[in-house]
Scaffold this motif. Structure first.
Motif, short mmCIF file in Angstrom:
data_model
loop_
_atom_site.label_atom_id
_atom_site.label_comp_id
_atom_site.label_asym_id
_atom_site.label_seq_id
_atom_site.Cartn_x
_atom_site.Cartn_y
_atom_site.Cartn_z
N HIS A 38 41.07 15.69 70.53
CA HIS A 38 41.35 16.89 69.72
C HIS A 38 42.67 16.78 68.96
CE1 HIS A 38 37.86 18.69 71.50
NE2 HIS A 38 38.30 18.33 72.70
N SER A 39 43.16 15.56 68.84
CA SER A 39 44.41 15.35 68.12
C SER A 39 44.18 15.38 66.61
CB SER A 39 45.02 14.00 68.51
OG SER A 39 44.24 12.94 67.97
N ALA A 40 45.26 15.51 65.87
CA ALA A 40 45.17 15.49 64.41
C ALA A 40 44.62 14.16 63.92
CB ALA A 40 46.55 15.76 63.81
N TRP A 98 35.03 7.65 69.04
CA TRP A 98 34.91 8.80 69.92
C TRP A 98 35.24 8.41 71.36
CZ3 TRP A 98 33.49 13.97 68.95
CH2 TRP A 98 33.31 14.74 70.09
N LYS A 116 46.60 19.11 60.70
CA LYS A 116 45.25 18.64 60.99
C LYS A 116 44.39 18.69 59.72
CE LYS A 116 44.41 19.34 65.89
NZ LYS A 116 43.57 20.01 66.89
N LEU A 117 44.53 19.77 58.96
CA LEU A 117 43.74 19.91 57.74
C LEU A 117 44.17 18.91 56.68
CD1 LEU A 117 43.39 23.79 57.50
CD2 LEU A 117 41.72 22.12 58.33
N LEU A 177 42.82 15.63 57.80
CA LEU A 177 41.37 15.67 57.62
C LEU A 177 41.02 15.39 56.16
CD1 LEU A 177 38.57 16.46 58.92
CD2 LEU A 177 39.02 18.73 58.04
N GLY A 190 36.36 13.33 61.75
CA GLY A 190 35.89 14.35 60.81
C GLY A 190 36.14 13.97 59.37
N GLY A 191 37.28 13.39 59.10
CA GLY A 191 37.63 13.04 57.72
C GLY A 191 37.09 11.69 57.31
N THR A 217 27.90 11.52 61.83
CA THR A 217 28.15 12.79 62.50
C THR A 217 26.84 13.42 62.96
OG1 THR A 217 30.09 13.11 61.10
CG2 THR A 217 29.27 15.05 62.27
N TRP A 244 40.88 14.14 64.19
CA TRP A 244 40.30 14.90 63.08
C TRP A 244 40.26 14.02 61.84
CZ3 TRP A 244 40.62 20.63 61.88
CH2 TRP A 244 40.41 21.39 63.03
#
Length: 134
Positions: free
Chosen positions: A67-69, A57, A3-4, A7, A76-77, A87, A72
């Protein structure tokens, strides 16, 4: 861990897309609206980012993938780096829906008015530290 990584990759792509989109749009409209003191590229990025964030979204939520990678990486990325404003706008909308309009207004004032005031404070502090006036 993945995920990171996703991201970060999404963030890198979003940041590059933001810079290039602002540069392209400003270049296209530079002479057509020279009288307008605002940055059209930034406005276009912020507004299109808000639209894309809302659509992404809703689609991810409908598919149970919020909430999947990949969510993210995209939200988020990619979109987070493309425009942090999207955001902020989304979180303000969520606050409005969950806690009411007054809290959303307080957040908008807090982030915008106080944030702008702190930019001026930071500019003054930085100029004082460097001895360069502005």
């Amino acid at each position: 861990m993945w995920k990171l990584v996703l991201l970060a990759m999404g963030g890198a792509m979003g940041a590059v897309l933001r810079v290039e989109a602002v540069r392209l749009i400003d270049g296209l409209f530079q002479h057509r609206v020279a009288w307008l003191p605002m940055n059209l590229g930034l406005l276009a990025v912020n507004l299109s980012g808000c639209l894309a964030f809302g659509v992404a979204w809703a689609v991810l939520d409908a598919r149970g993938q919020l909430h999947s990678a990949w969510a993210w990486a995209l939200l988020g990325g990619g979109l987070g780096a493309f425009t942090t404003f999207s955001t902020f706008a989304f979180e303000s909308t969520q606050l409005f829906e969950k806690a009411g309009g007054w809290w959303a207004v307080a957040q908008l004032i807090g982030h915008n008015a106080v944030g702008i005031a702190l930019i001026f404070v930071g500019l003054a502090a930085g100029r004082a530290m460097t001895g360069i006036g502005g």
